[in-house]
Motif scaffolding. Structure first.
Motif, PDB file in Angstrom:
ATOM      1  N   PHE A  88       0.839  -1.192   0.000  1.00  0.00           N
ATOM      2  CA  PHE A  88       0.000   0.000   0.000  1.00  0.00           C
ATOM      3  C   PHE A  88       0.879   1.249   0.000  1.00  0.00           C
ATOM      4  CE2 PHE A  88      -4.198  -1.734   0.830  1.00  0.00           C
ATOM      5  CZ  PHE A  88      -3.943  -2.943   1.441  1.00  0.00           C
ATOM      6  N   PHE A 100      -4.771   5.882   2.222  1.00  0.00           N
ATOM      7  CA  PHE A 100      -4.117   4.713   1.655  1.00  0.00           C
ATOM      8  C   PHE A 100      -4.557   4.467   0.226  1.00  0.00           C
ATOM      9  CE2 PHE A 100      -1.679   2.614   4.950  1.00  0.00           C
ATOM     10  CZ  PHE A 100      -2.121   3.250   6.091  1.00  0.00           C
ATOM     11  N   GLY A 101      -3.639   3.924  -0.548  1.00  0.00           N
ATOM     12  CA  GLY A 101      -3.956   3.484  -1.896  1.00  0.00           C
ATOM     13  C   GLY A 101      -4.765   2.215  -1.872  1.00  0.00           C
ATOM     14  N   THR A 102      -5.136   1.765  -3.046  1.00  0.00           N
ATOM     15  CA  THR A 102      -6.005   0.611  -3.193  1.00  0.00           C
ATOM     16  C   THR A 102      -5.267  -0.709  -3.004  1.00  0.00           C
ATOM     17  OG1 THR A 102      -5.685   0.944  -5.561  1.00  0.00           O
ATOM     18  CG2 THR A 102      -7.744   1.724  -4.611  1.00  0.00           C
TER      19      THR A 102
ATOM     20  N   TYR B  35      -8.898   1.807  11.752  1.00  0.00           N
ATOM     21  CA  TYR B  35      -9.074   1.718  10.317  1.00  0.00           C
ATOM     22  C   TYR B  35     -10.027   0.560  10.009  1.00  0.00           C
ATOM     23  CZ  TYR B  35      -4.899   4.602   9.497  1.00  0.00           C
ATOM     24  OH  TYR B  35      -3.977   5.620   9.449  1.00  0.00           O
ATOM     25  N   GLN B  37     -10.814  -2.177   6.902  1.00  0.00           N
ATOM     26  CA  GLN B  37     -10.376  -2.742   5.631  1.00  0.00           C
ATOM     27  C   GLN B  37     -11.466  -3.651   5.089  1.00  0.00           C
ATOM     28  OE1 GLN B  37      -6.899  -5.451   5.452  1.00  0.00           O
ATOM     29  NE2 GLN B  37      -6.201  -4.256   3.697  1.00  0.00           N
ATOM     30  N   LYS B  41      -9.798  -5.137   0.277  1.00  0.00           N
ATOM     31  CA  LYS B  41      -8.541  -4.702   0.896  1.00  0.00           C
ATOM     32  C   LYS B  41      -8.399  -3.189   0.936  1.00  0.00           C
ATOM     33  CE  LYS B  41      -7.135  -8.888   1.588  1.00  0.00           C
ATOM     34  NZ  LYS B  41      -7.176  -9.444   2.969  1.00  0.00           N
ATOM     35  N   PHE B  42      -9.459  -2.459   0.629  1.00  0.00           N
ATOM     36  CA  PHE B  42      -9.377  -1.013   0.701  1.00  0.00           C
ATOM     37  C   PHE B  42      -9.377  -0.598   2.158  1.00  0.00           C
ATOM     38  CE2 PHE B  42      -9.320   3.060  -0.977  1.00  0.00           C
ATOM     39  CZ  PHE B  42     -10.241   3.877  -0.342  1.00  0.00           C
ATOM     40  N   LEU B  43      -8.409   0.245   2.527  1.00  0.00           N
ATOM     41  CA  LEU B  43      -8.182   0.609   3.924  1.00  0.00           C
ATOM     42  C   LEU B  43      -8.525   2.075   4.124  1.00  0.00           C
ATOM     43  CD1 LEU B  43      -6.826  -0.789   6.460  1.00  0.00           C
ATOM     44  CD2 LEU B  43      -4.778   0.425   5.794  1.00  0.00           C
ATOM     45  N   LYS B  44      -9.389   2.334   5.102  1.00  0.00           N
ATOM     46  CA  LYS B  44      -9.808   3.718   5.312  1.00  0.00           C
ATOM     47  C   LYS B  44      -9.832   4.047   6.796  1.00  0.00           C
ATOM     48  CE  LYS B  44     -13.076   7.152   3.813  1.00  0.00           C
ATOM     49  NZ  LYS B  44     -14.151   7.513   2.898  1.00  0.00           N
ATOM     50  N   GLU B  58     -13.955  10.443  10.775  1.00  0.00           N
ATOM     51  CA  GLU B  58     -14.430  10.383   9.411  1.00  0.00           C
ATOM     52  C   GLU B  58     -15.931  10.136   9.394  1.00  0.00           C
ATOM     53  OE1 GLU B  58     -12.401  10.749   6.302  1.00  0.00           O
ATOM     54  OE2 GLU B  58     -11.637  11.863   8.012  1.00  0.00           O
ATOM     55  N   PHE B  90      -8.561  -2.535  11.924  1.00  0.00           N
ATOM     56  CA  PHE B  90      -7.186  -2.417  12.411  1.00  0.00           C
ATOM     57  C   PHE B  90      -7.053  -1.224  13.339  1.00  0.00           C
ATOM     58  CE2 PHE B  90      -4.853  -5.570  10.142  1.00  0.00           C
ATOM     59  CZ  PHE B  90      -5.509  -5.749   8.932  1.00  0.00           C
TER      60      PHE B  90
END
Lengths: 110, 115
Positions: A88, A100-102, B35, B37, B41-44, B58, B90
């Motif tokens: 990432f 974060f990127g994809t 976070y 996920q 697998k996109f993590l925000k 957020e 996470f």
């Protein structure tokens, strides 16, 4: 938008170099990072680069930053099977949060 | 010694239930994060706390409520769980969130499955 884009997959042969690319969006980002996520684990910081640098080398890892094009890359020399993971990129914005990127799934085959 | 720990590692529950995930860090860091996920697998980032104070919040549903009893702990309580809450959550910590090169240390994750 907030999107930080990466290609989804990369497959390389053991011993070759891997190059993982990332395109970010915020030109005011101060730091850019590369994280590694192994299966079933959390993220581990590999390296980072300050936005006023264009290159950083750390053993097998080389980070290149093209601030004009908002493009970041991670080169892994002599890629090993243990390097197989999801990578990432992340940008730190002035709001202090990481975007974060994809993620790019790197597969190394013998 | 584990730097950032989370419990439980796996959580399977029914829709509508209320559940909590706990996070502890023994690094002496001032800032902690949650976070999410998703399956792609996109993590925000969801939340960030600095010395027990909320810094980043957020746009997550208000069913999610973080609680920081002290700077070493940041727990996440989720009310009325929905199917879309299924993800890996996470926890992370850093010495000082405002410091640019500040490394974030991640916990091993909690895989939440809502049935």
């Amino acid at each position: 938008g907030e999107d930080v884009e990466q290609s989804l997959f990369l497959s390389v042969r053991e011993g070759d170099s891997s190059v993982i690319n990332c395109t970010y969006t915020d030109s005011s980002s101060t730091y850019l990072y590369w994280y590694k996520q192994e299966p079933g684990a959390g993220l581990q910081l590999l390296t980072y680069i300050f936005s006023n640098m264009d290159m950083k080398q750390d053993q097998r890892l080389t980070v290149l930053l093209n601030k004009k094009d908002k493009h970041l890359s991670l080169r892994i020399a002599d890629t090993q099977t243990g390097d197989s993971a999801i990578y990432f990129c992340a940008e730190k914005r002035t709001t202090d949060k990481l975007i974060f990127g994809t993620g790019t799934r790197l597969q190394v085959f013998p | 010694d584990t730097a950032v720990s989370q419990t439980p590692k796996y959580l399977v529950t029914q829709m509508g239930n209320d559940k909590s995930i706990k996070c502890e860090q023994n690094l002496g860091h001032d800032t902690m994060y949650w976070y999410k996920q998703d399956s792609k697998k996109f993590l925000k980032i969801m939340f960030s706390y600095n010395n027990k104070e909320l810094i980043i919040n957020e746009t997550v549903p208000n069913r999610f409520s973080p609680k920081s009893p002290d700077k070493a702990h940041l727990n996440l309580h989720i009310n009325s769980l929905e199917l879309g809450d299924s993800a890996v959550y996470f926890c992370a910590s850093s010495q000082d969130g405002a410091s640019g090169s500040d490394e974030q240390f991640f916990g091993p994750g909690t895989r939440l499955t809502v049935l």
